[in-house]
Enzyme design. Structure first.
Site, short mmCIF file in Angstrom:
data_model
loop_
_atom_site.label_atom_id
_atom_site.label_comp_id
_atom_site.label_asym_id
_atom_site.label_seq_id
_atom_site.Cartn_x
_atom_site.Cartn_y
_atom_site.Cartn_z
N SER A 132 0.86 -1.19 0.00
CA SER A 132 0.00 0.00 0.00
C SER A 132 0.89 1.23 0.00
O SER A 132 2.08 1.14 0.34
CB SER A 132 -0.85 0.01 1.28
OG SER A 132 -1.53 1.24 1.44
N TYR A 145 -2.21 0.13 10.87
CA TYR A 145 -2.17 -0.33 9.47
C TYR A 145 -0.84 0.05 8.81
O TYR A 145 -0.21 -0.78 8.16
CB TYR A 145 -3.35 0.28 8.71
CG TYR A 145 -3.46 -0.19 7.27
CD1 TYR A 145 -3.59 -1.54 6.95
CD2 TYR A 145 -3.44 0.74 6.22
CE1 TYR A 145 -3.70 -1.96 5.63
CE2 TYR A 145 -3.56 0.32 4.90
CZ TYR A 145 -3.68 -1.03 4.61
OH TYR A 145 -3.79 -1.45 3.30
P1 NAP Z 1 -11.20 -6.47 0.66
O1 NAP Z 1 -12.20 -6.32 -0.44
O2 NAP Z 1 -11.66 -6.30 2.07
O3 NAP Z 1 -10.46 -7.88 0.49
C1 NAP Z 1 -9.64 -8.42 1.49
C2 NAP Z 1 -9.47 -9.90 1.23
O4 NAP Z 1 -8.55 -10.45 2.21
C3 NAP Z 1 -10.78 -10.67 1.33
O5 NAP Z 1 -10.85 -11.59 0.26
C4 NAP Z 1 -10.63 -11.42 2.65
O6 NAP Z 1 -11.32 -12.66 2.57
C5 NAP Z 1 -9.13 -11.64 2.70
N1 NAP Z 1 -8.67 -11.94 4.05
C6 NAP Z 1 -8.77 -11.17 5.15
N2 NAP Z 1 -8.27 -11.82 6.22
C7 NAP Z 1 -7.85 -13.04 5.76
C8 NAP Z 1 -7.28 -14.18 6.38
N3 NAP Z 1 -7.02 -14.21 7.70
N4 NAP Z 1 -6.98 -15.26 5.62
C9 NAP Z 1 -7.25 -15.25 4.29
N5 NAP Z 1 -7.80 -14.21 3.65
C10 NAP Z 1 -8.10 -13.11 4.39
O7 NAP Z 1 -10.01 -5.40 0.47
P2 NAP Z 1 -8.98 -5.13 -0.74
O8 NAP Z 1 -8.91 -3.67 -0.91
O9 NAP Z 1 -9.27 -5.98 -1.91
O10 NAP Z 1 -7.62 -5.59 -0.04
C11 NAP Z 1 -6.69 -6.46 -0.62
C12 NAP Z 1 -5.28 -6.02 -0.24
O11 NAP Z 1 -5.01 -4.74 -0.80
C13 NAP Z 1 -5.03 -5.88 1.27
O12 NAP Z 1 -3.75 -6.40 1.58
C14 NAP Z 1 -5.06 -4.38 1.49
O13 NAP Z 1 -4.29 -4.00 2.62
C15 NAP Z 1 -4.45 -3.90 0.19
N6 NAP Z 1 -4.73 -2.51 -0.17
C16 NAP Z 1 -6.01 -2.05 -0.31
C17 NAP Z 1 -6.22 -0.71 -0.64
C18 NAP Z 1 -7.61 -0.13 -0.77
O14 NAP Z 1 -7.74 1.11 -0.78
N7 NAP Z 1 -8.64 -0.92 -0.93
C19 NAP Z 1 -5.13 0.14 -0.85
C20 NAP Z 1 -3.85 -0.37 -0.72
C21 NAP Z 1 -3.66 -1.69 -0.39
P3 NAP Z 1 -12.09 -13.42 3.76
O15 NAP Z 1 -12.67 -12.36 4.65
O16 NAP Z 1 -13.10 -14.25 3.02
O17 NAP Z 1 -11.03 -14.25 4.42
#
Ligand code: NAP
Length: 244
Positions: A132, A145
């Site tokens: 991120s 975070y």
């Molecule tokens: P999201 O829609 O909430 O997706 C998060 C995913 O992680 C879900 O599929 C969730 O699935 C999975 N997860 C959470 N805890 C887990 C665990 N203990 N074991 C296995 N899977 C787990 O959010 P996203 O934005 O796509 O996030 C994906 C990545 O991008 C993250 O690392 C986040 O920090 C990063 N990111 C996001 C943003 C943003 O603005 N959205 C920006 C920069 C970086 P389950 O709940 O089904 O396990």
């Protein structure tokens, strides 16, 4: 199709992970998707002719069972993770911190450790880690975070040196604001507060990030895209955005 080998995507039940799984399948990978919500994974796997396996990256036994069932693999996308809460250090919730460190940092460590032998054996392995802009900047109330993302990024970048000379590539993708379930999870299901994060600007979509991941892993084996920072045009830094 499916001639590029197996790609594993963690956290593929929503957002960036689900979109990445779709794009990698389209590019020609056999995709194995993991997350805790198996119902969502099963639906996704059916749509992309992939394999759905339940995975909790915070649980060493779950990681071992997942890796065993997934078999040989060429690409690992460390995507599972996210944020819990937004609070000053002075009133930090230790359970939130523990949760963020367990998924983003130790989850990435566990998955990578478990799969490195298979990735090296493939002759052209590739680890993509979704960190991120929070891996490079800090902002008020975000230390749980940002500290986890800094640590995840440090772990990922260390591997680039430690595996130098081995047939494995390492790509870090560091996005800014992406509209997914991220903010809904961060604010414990408060949809109005989550929507407010993206108010008045056009955020990145999960597909925007997924396309970049697919591009990185389809370069020729001698090309390593080390680090890709991507933000919406309306975002200058982790804490500075332009809203209409
Ligand atoms: P999201 O829609 O909430 O997706 C998060 C995913 O992680 C879900 O599929 C969730 O699935 C999975 N997860 C959470 N805890 C887990 C665990 N203990 N074991 C296995 N899977 C787990 O959010 P996203 O934005 O796509 O996030 C994906 C990545 O991008 C993250 O690392 C986040 O920090 C990063 N990111 C996001 C943003 C943003 O603005 N959205 C920006 C920069 C970086 P389950 O709940 O089904 O396990």
């Amino acid at each position: 199709m499916n001639n590029l080998g197996t790609a594993i995507v963690t956290g593929a039940s929503s957002g960036i992970g689900a979109a990445t799984a779709r794009h990698l399948a389209k590019a020609g990978f056999r995709v194995v998707v993991g997350a805790r919500r198996l119902d969502r994974l099963t639906e996704l796997a059916a749509a992309i002719d992939g394999v759905a396996l339940q995975l909790d990256v915070t649980d060493p036994a779950s990681v071992s069972a997942f890796v065993e069932a997934a078999g040989p693999c060429r690409v690992l996308v460390n995507n599972a993770g996210g944020a819990l809460g937004l609070a000053p250090v002075a009133s930090a919730d230790e359970d939130h911190w523990r949760g963020m460190w367990e998924t983003n940092v130790l989850g990435t460590l566990r998955m990578t450790k478990a799969l490195l032998p298979a990735l090296v054996d493939s002759g052209d392995g590739h680890v993509v880690t979704i960190t991120s802009v929070a891996a490079y900047e800090v902002y008020d109330n975000g230390a749980g975070y940002t500290s986890a993302k800094h640590a995840q990024s440090a772990l990922h970048r260390t591997l680039r040196g430690e595996l130098l000379g081995e047939p494995v590539r390492f790509t870090e993708v560091a996005p800014g604001l992406v509209e997914t379930e991220f903010s809904l999870v961060r604010f414990d299901g408060d949809a109005e507060r989550a929507a407010g994060v993206y108010d008045g600007l056009t955020p990145l979509t999960a597909d925007d990030v997924a396309e970049v991941v697919a591009f990185a892993v389809t370069r020729p084996p001698h090309v390593n895209l080390d680090q890709i920072v991507m933000k919406p045009r309306a975002q200058a830094s982790a804490s500075r955005v332009h809203r209409e």
